[in-house]
Enzyme design. Structure first.
Site, short mmCIF file in Angstrom:
data_model
loop_
_atom_site.label_atom_id
_atom_site.label_comp_id
_atom_site.label_asym_id
_atom_site.label_seq_id
_atom_site.Cartn_x
_atom_site.Cartn_y
_atom_site.Cartn_z
CB CYS A 50 -0.89 -0.01 1.24
SG CYS A 50 -1.84 1.52 1.44
CG ASP A 57 -2.38 -3.95 -0.43
OD1 ASP A 57 -3.05 -4.08 0.61
OD2 ASP A 57 -2.05 -2.85 -0.89
CD GLU A 92 -7.94 0.94 -7.50
OE1 GLU A 92 -9.02 0.97 -6.89
OE2 GLU A 92 -6.83 1.08 -6.92
#
EC number: 1.7.1.13
Length: 148
Positions: A50, A57, A92
């Site tokens: 992160c 993650d 993303e």
């Protein structure tokens, strides 16, 4: 055979690099460019950090593509995806970068990347992005509409 295809990683001792590095990706000539197979590649152990908290993650990354003249060499793809381990980036952004790096390397007819990340705080993030050359735009739209 690896030397004939100009592949540097296949068949050699594996140097694991845990900092993002798109130069790890390698391709080889598509032996059947007249066919349109939809190839699925799955990385069940994708990790990144992160960018805000530096917490790890975890997720599964699915890559599907229809090759044109080149195909991705799977060991180089594994090492490339592992290079995200200490890379701070939102889910993303990771998925978008993977798509852009593979499109730049392969120049495929079609390519999609889907990330299924472990939820944090009760929210699961599942980014999907796809690319297609002009002749495959209809296929791209249908895949986008069918994305999970």
């Amino acid at each position: 055979m690896s030397s004939e295809l100009n592949l540097k990683l296949l068949g050699t001792k594996t140097p694991y690099i845990f900092e993002y590095n798109k130069d790890l990706l390698e391709a080889f000539p598509n032996p059947n460019p007249n066919l349109d197979p939809l190839i699925t590649l799955e990385c069940k152990e994708f990790t990144s950090l992160c960018p805000i908290t530096s917490q790890p993650d975890f997720g599964v990354v699915y890559i599907r593509y229809i090759p044109k003249d080149k195909m991705v060499e799977s060991k180089s793809l594994k090492l490339y995806l592992f290079s995200y381990r200490n890379h701070g980036s939102f889910h993303e952004s990771c998925i978008n970068t993977i798509l852009l790096d593979l499109v730049g390397l392969l120049e495929p007819k079609y390519l999609e990347v889907y990330g299924d990340f472990v939820s944090r705080g009760g929210i699961a993030i599942k980014p999907f992005v796809n690319y297609a050359i002009k002749e495959y735009q209809d296929f791209k739209e249908k895949r986008l509409l069918g994305a999970k």
